[in-house]
Design an enzyme around this catalytic site. Structure first.
Site, PDB file in Angstrom:
ATOM      1  N   CYS A   1       0.853  -1.182   0.000  1.00  0.00           N
ATOM      2  CA  CYS A   1       0.000   0.000   0.000  1.00  0.00           C
ATOM      3  C   CYS A   1       0.894   1.238   0.000  1.00  0.00           C
ATOM      4  O   CYS A   1       2.070   1.174   0.326  1.00  0.00           O
ATOM      5  CB  CYS A   1      -0.867   0.020   1.244  1.00  0.00           C
ATOM      6  SG  CYS A   1      -1.832  -1.468   1.439  1.00  0.00           S
TER       7      CYS A   1
ATOM      8  N   ARG B   1       2.028   1.309  -5.957  1.00  0.00           N
ATOM      9  CA  ARG B   1       2.233   0.401  -4.823  1.00  0.00           C
ATOM     10  C   ARG B   1       0.998  -0.443  -4.520  1.00  0.00           C
ATOM     11  O   ARG B   1       1.062  -1.407  -3.740  1.00  0.00           O
ATOM     12  CB  ARG B   1       2.593   1.211  -3.567  1.00  0.00           C
ATOM     13  CG  ARG B   1       3.893   1.973  -3.704  1.00  0.00           C
ATOM     14  CD  ARG B   1       4.107   2.842  -2.497  1.00  0.00           C
ATOM     15  NE  ARG B   1       4.303   2.071  -1.308  1.00  0.00           N
ATOM     16  CZ  ARG B   1       5.475   1.765  -0.770  1.00  0.00           C
ATOM     17  NH1 ARG B   1       6.584   2.178  -1.349  1.00  0.00           N
ATOM     18  NH2 ARG B   1       5.561   1.070   0.329  1.00  0.00           N
TER      19      ARG B   1
ATOM     20  N   TRP C   1      -3.351  -2.206  -1.573  1.00  0.00           N
ATOM     21  CA  TRP C   1      -3.173  -3.528  -2.198  1.00  0.00           C
ATOM     22  C   TRP C   1      -3.591  -4.508  -1.117  1.00  0.00           C
ATOM     23  O   TRP C   1      -2.905  -4.687  -0.119  1.00  0.00           O
ATOM     24  CB  TRP C   1      -1.700  -3.713  -2.575  1.00  0.00           C
ATOM     25  CG  TRP C   1      -1.404  -4.975  -3.337  1.00  0.00           C
ATOM     26  CD1 TRP C   1      -1.469  -5.156  -4.686  1.00  0.00           C
ATOM     27  CD2 TRP C   1      -0.963  -6.222  -2.785  1.00  0.00           C
ATOM     28  NE1 TRP C   1      -1.097  -6.441  -5.001  1.00  0.00           N
ATOM     29  CE2 TRP C   1      -0.781  -7.119  -3.863  1.00  0.00           C
ATOM     30  CE3 TRP C   1      -0.707  -6.678  -1.490  1.00  0.00           C
ATOM     31  CZ2 TRP C   1      -0.357  -8.430  -3.690  1.00  0.00           C
ATOM     32  CZ3 TRP C   1      -0.281  -7.995  -1.313  1.00  0.00           C
ATOM     33  CH2 TRP C   1      -0.114  -8.850  -2.419  1.00  0.00           C
TER      34      TRP C   1
ATOM     35  N   ASN D   1       0.355   0.843   6.070  1.00  0.00           N
ATOM     36  CA  ASN D   1       0.943  -0.109   5.122  1.00  0.00           C
ATOM     37  C   ASN D   1       1.654  -1.186   5.939  1.00  0.00           C
ATOM     38  O   ASN D   1       2.403  -0.865   6.858  1.00  0.00           O
ATOM     39  CB  ASN D   1       1.962   0.599   4.220  1.00  0.00           C
ATOM     40  CG  ASN D   1       2.734  -0.381   3.372  1.00  0.00           C
ATOM     41  OD1 ASN D   1       2.176  -1.363   2.884  1.00  0.00           O
ATOM     42  ND2 ASN D   1       4.026  -0.139   3.204  1.00  0.00           N
ATOM     43  N   GLY D   2       1.412  -2.456   5.615  1.00  0.00           N
ATOM     44  CA  GLY D   2       2.065  -3.543   6.343  1.00  0.00           C
ATOM     45  C   GLY D   2       1.030  -4.539   6.832  1.00  0.00           C
ATOM     46  O   GLY D   2      -0.090  -4.589   6.308  1.00  0.00           O
TER      47      GLY D   2
ATOM     48  N   GLU E   1      13.251 -14.104 -17.156  1.00  0.00           N
ATOM     49  CA  GLU E   1      12.759 -12.726 -17.043  1.00  0.00           C
ATOM     50  C   GLU E   1      11.808 -12.386 -18.203  1.00  0.00           C
ATOM     51  O   GLU E   1      10.787 -11.724 -18.007  1.00  0.00           O
ATOM     52  CB  GLU E   1      13.957 -11.771 -16.994  1.00  0.00           C
ATOM     53  CG  GLU E   1      13.612 -10.294 -16.993  1.00  0.00           C
ATOM     54  CD  GLU E   1      12.725  -9.854 -15.833  1.00  0.00           C
ATOM     55  OE1 GLU E   1      12.532 -10.621 -14.873  1.00  0.00           O
ATOM     56  OE2 GLU E   1      12.197  -8.727 -15.899  1.00  0.00           O
TER      57      GLU E   1
ATOM     58  N   LYS F   1       8.003 -11.144 -17.513  1.00  0.00           N
ATOM     59  CA  LYS F   1       7.454  -9.887 -18.028  1.00  0.00           C
ATOM     60  C   LYS F   1       6.199 -10.175 -18.842  1.00  0.00           C
ATOM     61  O   LYS F   1       5.194  -9.484 -18.717  1.00  0.00           O
ATOM     62  CB  LYS F   1       8.527  -9.225 -18.899  1.00  0.00           C
ATOM     63  CG  LYS F   1       8.673  -7.763 -18.852  1.00  0.00           C
ATOM     64  CD  LYS F   1       8.978  -7.081 -17.555  1.00  0.00           C
ATOM     65  CE  LYS F   1       9.479  -7.881 -16.422  1.00  0.00           C
ATOM     66  NZ  LYS F   1       9.736  -7.292 -15.173  1.00  0.00           N
TER      67      LYS F   1
ATOM     68  N   GLU G   1       3.280 -11.242 -16.498  1.00  0.00           N
ATOM     69  CA  GLU G   1       2.893 -10.155 -15.605  1.00  0.00           C
ATOM     70  C   GLU G   1       1.935  -9.164 -16.251  1.00  0.00           C
ATOM     71  O   GLU G   1       0.950  -8.756 -15.636  1.00  0.00           O
ATOM     72  CB  GLU G   1       4.184  -9.395 -15.280  1.00  0.00           C
ATOM     73  CG  GLU G   1       4.456  -9.127 -13.865  1.00  0.00           C
ATOM     74  CD  GLU G   1       5.762  -8.349 -13.722  1.00  0.00           C
ATOM     75  OE1 GLU G   1       6.662  -8.397 -14.593  1.00  0.00           O
ATOM     76  OE2 GLU G   1       5.870  -7.679 -12.698  1.00  0.00           O
TER      77      GLU G   1
ATOM     78  N   HIS H   1      13.442 -32.472 -21.040  1.00  0.00           N
ATOM     79  CA  HIS H   1      13.224 -33.280 -19.834  1.00  0.00           C
ATOM     80  C   HIS H   1      11.823 -33.094 -19.266  1.00  0.00           C
ATOM     81  O   HIS H   1      11.602 -33.382 -18.090  1.00  0.00           O
ATOM     82  CB  HIS H   1      14.292 -32.946 -18.786  1.00  0.00           C
ATOM     83  CG  HIS H   1      15.676 -33.276 -19.233  1.00  0.00           C
ATOM     84  ND1 HIS H   1      16.118 -34.577 -19.418  1.00  0.00           N
ATOM     85  CD2 HIS H   1      16.711 -32.482 -19.603  1.00  0.00           C
ATOM     86  CE1 HIS H   1      17.371 -34.568 -19.852  1.00  0.00           C
ATOM     87  NE2 HIS H   1      17.748 -33.312 -19.976  1.00  0.00           N
TER      88      HIS H   1
ATOM     89  N   LYS I   1       4.036  -2.814  -6.864  1.00  0.00           N
ATOM     90  CA  LYS I   1       5.471  -2.698  -7.133  1.00  0.00           C
ATOM     91  C   LYS I   1       6.316  -3.037  -5.906  1.00  0.00           C
ATOM     92  O   LYS I   1       7.275  -3.779  -5.997  1.00  0.00           O
ATOM     93  CB  LYS I   1       5.805  -1.294  -7.609  1.00  0.00           C
ATOM     94  CG  LYS I   1       7.253  -1.194  -8.034  1.00  0.00           C
ATOM     95  CD  LYS I   1       7.458  -0.226  -9.126  1.00  0.00           C
ATOM     96  CE  LYS I   1       8.843  -0.334  -9.716  1.00  0.00           C
ATOM     97  NZ  LYS I   1       8.971  -1.408 -10.696  1.00  0.00           N
TER      98      LYS I   1
HETATM   99  C1  F6R Z   1       8.597  -7.835 -11.766  1.00  0.00           C
HETATM  100  C2  F6R Z   1       8.919  -7.139 -10.535  1.00  0.00           C
HETATM  101  C3  F6R Z   1       9.051  -7.943  -9.288  1.00  0.00           C
HETATM  102  C4  F6R Z   1      10.216  -7.395  -8.439  1.00  0.00           C
HETATM  103  C5  F6R Z   1      10.239  -8.101  -7.075  1.00  0.00           C
HETATM  104  C6  F6R Z   1      11.411  -7.617  -6.232  1.00  0.00           C
HETATM  105  O1  F6R Z   1       8.509  -6.967 -12.849  1.00  0.00           O
HETATM  106  O2  F6R Z   1       9.064  -5.951 -10.516  1.00  0.00           O
HETATM  107  O3  F6R Z   1       9.234  -9.292  -9.560  1.00  0.00           O
HETATM  108  O4  F6R Z   1      11.403  -7.586  -9.119  1.00  0.00           O
HETATM  109  O5  F6R Z   1       9.054  -7.842  -6.387  1.00  0.00           O
HETATM  110  O6  F6R Z   1      11.386  -6.230  -6.054  1.00  0.00           O
HETATM  111  P1  F6R Z   1      12.666  -5.434  -5.583  1.00  0.00           P
HETATM  112  O7  F6R Z   1      13.668  -5.476  -6.670  1.00  0.00           O
HETATM  113  O8  F6R Z   1      12.173  -4.045  -5.318  1.00  0.00           O
HETATM  114  O9  F6R Z   1      13.168  -6.112  -4.351  1.00  0.00           O
END
Ligand code: F6R
Length: 601
Positions: free
Chosen positions: A2, A28, A75, A101-102, A474, A478, A481, A497, A596
């Site tokens: 949040c 967030r 969130w 937040n938390g 990755e 992406k 996501e 495999h 995020k």
């Molecule tokens: C994917 C993404 C997440 C972050 C993960 C770690 O696009 O952004 O998978 O990489 O939540 O976040 P950080 O790097 O802030 O620890």
């Protein structure tokens, strides 16, 4: 998770500050929003859905105004998104409004106790116990400050909290294991989950530490520690620009941030190698007595950690990447000479912080490899090394991943005892060319057209070997996501495999084959296996291997060193995911169910 914001300013300005701050924090969390302002009484407005809903309601309610206010973008953890579960929450008599937040881990027992004392709850959230606890202490005769302090003493878990009280021109705030930044303006004082919410108002910030309390008024602030001792903390200047947190002429933050990668890498490399090609890592130049490296991280950052571990191992350093959420539960043994590196863009990811704390408890030296100066990881670790990407707003990490790969490359070169000067020189000059190569890739890419031709796939697979394997993971992350389509990344040799069973003529397979060496030739052989099962094959290549003869579609990248090719391949994967999501009409910057900054374990 949040986002929270608070402002003690002046009437007419507080609500715009809160709404603007929430717009900056929406990345967030974005399933519901709300704000509360305090005058002689407290006015709360909250709505399920994104910020527009709240703005519309606030605009239709002209009496929403006050000197002090708090806002929240959510969130969900406890309780589904709804008006009732949105923050702020208040006590039974509407004397205090709280945003949080938390996670309050002991909320159930607190709730039961408060219920037995006659408190009625209106939401399913853990947060709502906080205003009720404050109310309980107000009833017992405590002043608002004392009631706030006593309520917080009862909480277990992680929290950043801000609160306003009726008839007070003040915001109170505190934190435990969750970020909180104070902003100091000329005629107002602010508090927010992170500094992006404050940049438009002030460049002067103070990072609160765990257990500290801040009391904000229009003309200043007081900070006390958990024992009630007054603290005088240094203000730091935010170096990020307002332009960096706006979309400019782009439709989405994600594409803006993809395009920012050349500039981000130039900044990442600035002054870190000398003319004689030696590496200098400003804040981490002392590599003495490091025998082994554990890299702990989540999500995209974990993929960067996998790359970093391989780069270190190739240079004779014992190194391993761990998922932070697993490492925190069962840390690998730490001996003298173990360096634990938290790879974390935000520096606030709860799983990564927990892993770093577990390492610290076992006596390891810790290093935060992060984007955010003053973040929890940067402050808690023994040392910090910055990736210098500038703010990243889109939920999907893009430019920060590129900067992580490059910083880890520098780190591996720097730490290597076996690297010859010739090898260092070779890689450093490849690094120097990288920003320009990314720029050229943007001018020629056909990712948009390929994405629209393949957007009806029933699943997407990404394969690569060696240093291209983390990038295959990755690329798939992406894609899933932001498109919500099934996508998986595999080590190319592993496909046969098991996963090959999933490959059909409806599952495009993206294969990175850059250069022409033994590893690439083996990757091409794996691509043959895919092709034989009828899958559309998309090759990401610099044109030197034989992959193109197999490929249905080709995405070209400039030729570079084997080590840095993953950075270029990944830019094409980012563009593919972006254009596929656009084609499918997905919400790109704020994908379903995600946030995020993941500040819960
Ligand atoms: C994917 C993404 C997440 C972050 C993960 C770690 O696009 O952004 O998978 O990489 O939540 O976040 P950080 O790097 O802030 O620890």
């Amino acid at each position: 998770m949040c986002g929270i914001i608070g402002c003690a300013g002046h009437e007419g300005d507080t609500v715009p500050v809160l709404l603007n701050g929430l717009a900056r924090l929406e990345y967030r969390g974005y399933d519901s929003t709300g704000l509360a302002v305090s005058n002689s009484d407290i006015h709360v407005v909250k709505r399920e859905g994104e910020l527009d809903e709240l703005v519309e309601t606030v605009e239709s309610e002209i009496e929403v105004d006050g000197v002090a206010g708090v806002g929240h973008t959510r969130w969900s953890t406890h309780g589904k998104p709804s008006d009732a579960n949105a923050h702020p929450h208040t006590d039974c008599e509407n004397r205090v409004a709280v945003v949080h937040n938390g996670i309050i881990e002991n909320y159930q027992s607190l709730r039961d106790d408060l219920r037995s004392l006659g408190h009625e709850f209106e939401s399913n959230t853990d947060t709502e116990v906080i205003p009720h606890l404050v109310g309980h202490y107000l009833d017992a005769g405590s002043s608002p400050k004392a009631a706030f302090h006593r309520a917080v003493e009862k909480l277990e878990g992680s929290y950043a909290i801000a609160a306003v009280f009726e008839s007070r021109k003040e915001v109170m705030a505190t934190r435990q294991d969750s970020s909180l930044v104070l902003g100091v303006g000329d005629e107002a004082t602010y508090v927010a989950s992170d500094m992006t919410a404050l940049i438009e108002r002030t460049d002067s910030v103070i990072h609160l530490d765990d257990g500290e309390f801040a009391f904000l008024s229009p003309d200043g602030y007081t900070i006390i520690d958990e024992d009630g001792e007054r603290q005088s903390k240094a203000q730091t200047t935010i170096e990020w620009d307002v332009e960096e947190i706006t979309k400019g002429h782009h439709d989405h933050y994600m594409i803006k941030e993809i395009y920012e990668q050349s500039a981000a890498l130039r900044e990442c490399l600035r002054n870190r190698s000398t003319t004689d090609r030696l590496i200098s890592l400003d804040t981490f130049d002392d590599y003495h007595s490091v025998d082994r490296v554990h890299l702990v991280a989540c999500g995209t950052s974990y993929h960067a950690a996998l790359f970093g571990a391989q780069m270190l191992r190739e240079r004779g350093v014992s190194a391993q990447a761990f998922l932070a959420s697993e490492y925190a539960m069962t840390p690998a043994p730490v001996q003298d000479g173990t360096l634990v590196v938290g790879v974390t863009q935000s520096g606030e990811t709860a799983d990564t912080l927990a892993a770093l704390r577990a390492a610290d408890e076992r006596g390891a030296r810790t290093l935060a490899l992060t984007n955010v100066v003053g973040s929890s990881a940067a402050r808690e670790c023994d040392e910090a090394l910055y990736i210098r990407s500038g703010p990243e707003i889109s939920v999907a990490a893009t430019k920060t991943f590129a900067s992580q790969l490059v910083t880890l490359t520098l780190f591996a070169l720097h730490s290597s005892s076996t690297e010859s000067n010739h090898e260092t020189r070779r890689l450093v000059s490849a690094l120097d060319e990288l920003p320009g190569q990314i720029q050229r890739l943007f001018d020629t890419t056909t990712a948009g057209e390929i994405a629209s031709r393949l957007a009806d796939g029933s699943g997407y697979f990404f394969i690569g070997r060696g240093l291209q394997y983390p990038v295959a993971l990755e690329g798939a992350l992406k894609m899933k996501e932001i498109t919500y389509e099934h996508a998986e990344g595999f080590a190319a040799g592993e496909l046969k495999h098991g996963p090959l069973a999933l490959v059909t003529d409806e599952t495009p397979v993206f294969v990175s084959a850059v250069g022409d060496n033994e590893t690439v030739r083996k990757t091409v052989a794996n691509a043959e296996e895919v092709k034989a099962r009828g899958a559309p094959l998309v090759a990401i290549t610099d044109g030197t291997s034989s992959i193109e003869r197999l490929a249905d579609e080709v995405l070209r990248v400039p030729s570079t060193s084997r080590e840095l090719a993953p950075v270029l391949v990944n830019v094409q994967y980012q563009l593919l995911a972006y254009h596929t999501a656009r084609h499918l009409g997905r919400k790109i910057d704020k994908p379903r169910n995600l946030a995020k900054s993941v500040t819960v374990e």
